[in-house]
Design a protein around this motif. Structure first.
Motif, PDB file in Angstrom:
ATOM      1  N   GLU A 390       0.833  -1.215   0.000  1.00  0.00           N
ATOM      2  CA  GLU A 390       0.000   0.000   0.000  1.00  0.00           C
ATOM      3  C   GLU A 390       0.862   1.258   0.000  1.00  0.00           C
ATOM      4  OE1 GLU A 390      -3.854   1.711   2.455  1.00  0.00           O
ATOM      5  OE2 GLU A 390      -2.253   0.733   3.583  1.00  0.00           O
ATOM      6  N   SER A 548       5.971   6.197  -7.481  1.00  0.00           N
ATOM      7  CA  SER A 548       4.827   5.289  -7.448  1.00  0.00           C
ATOM      8  C   SER A 548       5.066   4.080  -8.344  1.00  0.00           C
ATOM      9  CB  SER A 548       3.566   6.042  -7.880  1.00  0.00           C
ATOM     10  OG  SER A 548       2.451   5.182  -7.871  1.00  0.00           O
ATOM     11  N   ARG A 567      -2.560  12.707  -3.851  1.00  0.00           N
ATOM     12  CA  ARG A 567      -3.772  12.068  -4.378  1.00  0.00           C
ATOM     13  C   ARG A 567      -3.427  10.774  -5.111  1.00  0.00           C
ATOM     14  NH1 ARG A 567      -6.277  16.084  -8.783  1.00  0.00           N
ATOM     15  NH2 ARG A 567      -7.769  14.355  -8.911  1.00  0.00           N
ATOM     16  N   ASP A 570      -2.753   5.306  -2.385  1.00  0.00           N
ATOM     17  CA  ASP A 570      -3.928   4.434  -2.278  1.00  0.00           C
ATOM     18  C   ASP A 570      -4.872   4.927  -1.184  1.00  0.00           C
ATOM     19  OD1 ASP A 570      -2.831   2.696  -4.217  1.00  0.00           O
ATOM     20  OD2 ASP A 570      -1.611   1.726  -2.669  1.00  0.00           O
ATOM     21  N   ARG A 571      -4.264   5.461  -0.120  1.00  0.00           N
ATOM     22  CA  ARG A 571      -5.065   5.946   1.003  1.00  0.00           C
ATOM     23  C   ARG A 571      -4.379   7.156   1.628  1.00  0.00           C
ATOM     24  NH1 ARG A 571      -5.637   3.526   6.342  1.00  0.00           N
ATOM     25  NH2 ARG A 571      -4.139   1.984   5.607  1.00  0.00           N
ATOM     26  N   SER A 583      -9.661   9.412   6.966  1.00  0.00           N
ATOM     27  CA  SER A 583      -8.874   8.379   6.294  1.00  0.00           C
ATOM     28  C   SER A 583      -9.650   7.882   5.083  1.00  0.00           C
ATOM     29  CB  SER A 583      -8.597   7.215   7.250  1.00  0.00           C
ATOM     30  OG  SER A 583      -7.956   6.157   6.565  1.00  0.00           O
ATOM     31  N   GLY A 584      -8.957   7.760   3.941  1.00  0.00           N
ATOM     32  CA  GLY A 584      -9.598   7.247   2.743  1.00  0.00           C
ATOM     33  C   GLY A 584      -8.835   7.645   1.505  1.00  0.00           C
ATOM     34  N   SER A 585      -9.332   7.239   0.348  1.00  0.00           N
ATOM     35  CA  SER A 585      -8.710   7.632  -0.912  1.00  0.00           C
ATOM     36  C   SER A 585      -9.032   9.100  -1.195  1.00  0.00           C
ATOM     37  CB  SER A 585      -9.240   6.760  -2.055  1.00  0.00           C
ATOM     38  OG  SER A 585     -10.630   7.022  -2.253  1.00  0.00           O
ATOM     39  N   HIS A 586      -8.348   9.644  -2.187  1.00  0.00           N
ATOM     40  CA  HIS A 586      -8.590  11.037  -2.549  1.00  0.00           C
ATOM     41  C   HIS A 586     -10.061  11.239  -2.915  1.00  0.00           C
ATOM     42  CE1 HIS A 586      -8.178  14.960  -4.457  1.00  0.00           C
ATOM     43  NE2 HIS A 586      -8.743  14.439  -5.555  1.00  0.00           N
ATOM     44  N   GLU A 587     -10.593  10.343  -3.732  1.00  0.00           N
ATOM     45  CA  GLU A 587     -11.972  10.484  -4.177  1.00  0.00           C
ATOM     46  C   GLU A 587     -12.942  10.393  -3.007  1.00  0.00           C
ATOM     47  OE1 GLU A 587      -9.719   8.498  -5.495  1.00  0.00           O
ATOM     48  OE2 GLU A 587      -9.352   9.546  -7.407  1.00  0.00           O
TER      49      GLU A 587
END
Length: 608
Positions: A390, A548, A567, A570-571, A583-587
């Protein structure tokens, strides 16, 4: 508070005598540095210690022979010439021995100074990062550093002390057999000076001890005020007057206290030395009257007065040197106490084998951290997981604890509460060196070595400094190869302006060198802690895009202020006020329209 510190710093005679216990381990270090030179030095000094008494006695015999001629008695000319030749030989021997002893002192002192400097650097590398961040530690380290040169003098003083004591013993026996009162007068004539030296050397140590932080500040001001690193800011912001005024104020304060002590020391020194001189001439009267009465010969008169004078000078030197040695031994105490400092973050006695590959990842389990002697928490109850393969990004305002989190992950710090797990086991269960070797970390304030390009890149895995193929791959991955191609000496190009033929790099160029270090190490976790801050947005984007691509299948931790680059992770974790806020992905975070979305939009407006 200052009075309390002064009282604690002032060494008593008992403190000085106790400090002498550090001399045996000191001489053990000297012996281990170079046994053959140490042994030769001791033998030559023992031989040298016998020459003063022998020279004076031969001189007595010469004067007695010459006196016979004055009194019109028979003189053995051959015997007289032999005596003169013998005194000449003794003086030549003494001169040769002095030269060889000085040579061996210099050689041994330099070797030991180098060895102890290496020892200090090696031990400092074992200590915790948190210890380096404490002023008390730096004071102790500074006093230990001072001893790398000061102990060269201590070595010569200690060996000379033994040499002079043996010489005094030979001369003292002669005085005692002639008249025991000479020895009594002799001792009384040097006691006042001895007491004065003890007192004023104690005051001098107290002053130096108390002013250790200020002397460090003076060294720092000297460096900032006359350094190529800070020259542009000093000129641009016209800081010279500010820095020099601060230096002038601190140094003058120290000068005033040092001057006061020097005046007292020299004033009382003159009085006490006068008392010693009176004692010497009292002994001279006693010996002269004996010669006038015919109790001793003119040669004996010369021998005894010269012996008394020589003994007085030697014993004054011995007592003064004892004060100096005991004072230096107090600093020696600081030196050995530095090596008694132990790190708190260490490898366990029976570490677990490091997982290769890592299967579950890193887990922060209710982690909290605050700095020693601080009531403020950097963060508390921090819970998240960095999974294998990750790419995790961390964002937050300055002071949110992002870099502290990286230091905890790499065990530069230990959590104040909670624990960090790797594949279900506490990080403390693994070997510290192996753990850190499996991490490639580039901090924002990465080291800039005034060395060759090759050495700077090999920092990532210094054992591979000779592996040009591996270094070449690392430069290609970090895009540093384009930079190196412009250097006339390639990887051998010296960086920085400290040395001749050195080339200074821009911030962005240095960061490409630093990034190459991350690719030198075949680490399972790569961490970039804002190392691209000096790059423009497009260059940073390119670096992170390549990063990346090159870290596929590996764990990666990214810290950056630019949301356009994080962005790609992954998180994303958002840390604020010492807690994990989002906490989370950019989207996903943009869809939440929370703190991350707010910060992202604020930054995006800056590019409109």
């Amino acid at each position: 508070m200052r009075k309390k510190e002064t009282k604690k710093a002032r060494p008593s005679l008992k403190d000085r005598l106790q400090a002498l216990r550090y001399l045996p381990p000191f001489f053990k270090e000297i012996w281990q540095t170079q046994p053959s030179i140490t042994a030769a030095n001791v033998v030559l000094r023992l031989l040298r210690s016998t020459t003063p008494a022998a020279t004076l006695y031969v001189g007595k015999l010469i004067i007695d022979e010459v006196t016979k001629a004055v009194l019109h008695q028979a003189v053995d000319t051959r015997y007289l010439i032999a005596l003169i030749a013998g005194e000449l030989a003794l003086n030549l021997l003494a001169e040769v021995l002095n030269r060889f002893i000085s040579l061996l002192d210099t050689m041994l002192g330099d070797l030991h100074s180098n060895a102890s400097s290496i020892k200090i650097m090696q031990h400092a590398a074992l200590l915790d990062l948190a210890q380096f961040e404490q002023p008390v530690f730096y004071d102790k380290l500074e006093r230990a550093r001072q001893q790398t040169t000061g102990r060269t003098v201590l070595l010569a003083q200690s060996l000379t002390q033994v040499q002079d004591l043996i010489t005094v013993a030979f001369l003292g026996v002669a005085l005692f057999f002639f008249n025991p009162w000479l020895v009594v007068i002799f001792m009384l004539s040097i006691v006042p000076s001895f007491v004065g030296e003890i007192y004023f050397n104690a005051k001098n140590y107290e002053l130096n001890y108390r002013w250790t932080p200020q002397r460090r500040e003076l060294d720092y001001l000297r460096y900032v005020g006359a350094s190529n690193v800070h020259a542009k800011e000093v000129k641009l912001f016209n800081l010279s007057a500010f820095l020099t005024n601060r230096f002038r104020d601190v140094s003058h304060s120290y000068y005033l206290q040092s001057r006061q002590l020097a005046i007292q020391r020299n004033g009382w020194g003159a009085v006490l030395a006068a008392l010693g001189t009176v004692g010497y001439y009292g002994a001279f009267v006693l010996v002269a009257l004996s010669a006038v009465s015919g109790a001793i010969s003119i040669g004996s008169l010369t021998f005894l007065t010269a012996s008394f004078s020589r003994m007085r000078a030697l014993l004054e030197g011995i007592l003064s040197r004892f004060v100096s040695i005991s004072q230096t031994a107090l600093y020696l105490k600081d030196y050995f106490e530095f090596f008694q400092m132990r790190p708190h973050i260490v490898s366990p006695a029976a570490p677990l084998p490091f997982p290769n590959p890592v299967r579950q990842g890193f887990v922060f389990d209710n982690v909290g951290f605050r700095y020693p002697d601080s009531a403020k928490w950097v963060f508390q109850n921090l819970n998240f997981t960095l999974h294998t393969g990750e790419k995790l990004a961390i964002v937050g305002e300055n002071g949110a604890g992002k870099t502290t989190l990286v230091k905890l992950l790499s065990r530069l710090y230990e959590p104040t509460e909670g624990r960090i797990l790797l594949d279900g086991h506490d990080l403390a269960a693994y070997d510290l060196t192996e753990l850190q070797y499996n991490m490639g970390v580039i901090f924002q304030d990465y080291i800039k070595l005034m060395m060759t390009v090759q050495a700077n890149i090999a920092v990532g895995d210094i054992d591979e400094i000779g592996n040009l193929e591996r270094i070449s791959v690392a430069t290609e991955r970090s895009l540093a190869n384009q930079l190196i191609g412009r250097f006339p000496d390639g990887l051998s190009q010296m960086l920085g302006r400290h040395f001749s033929n050195g080339t200074e790099l821009s911030g962005g160029e240095w960061q490409k060198i630093a990034l190459a270090r991350a690719y030198m190490r075949e680490a399972q976790l790569l961490i970039l802690d804002e190392p691209t801050a000096a790059l423009d947005a497009r260059a940073e984007y390119e670096v992170f895009r390549r990063f990346s691509d090159l870290t596929k299948g590996k764990m990666a931790l990214l810290i950056s202020h630019r949301f356009s680059t994080v962005r790609m992770a992954d998180r994303i974790l958002v840390i604020e006020n010492g807690a994990l806020l989002e906490s989370g992905s950019h989207e996903a975070l943009m869809a939440q329209k929370g703190r991350y979305a707010e910060l992202f939009q604020l930054q995006a407006r800056g590019y409109v």
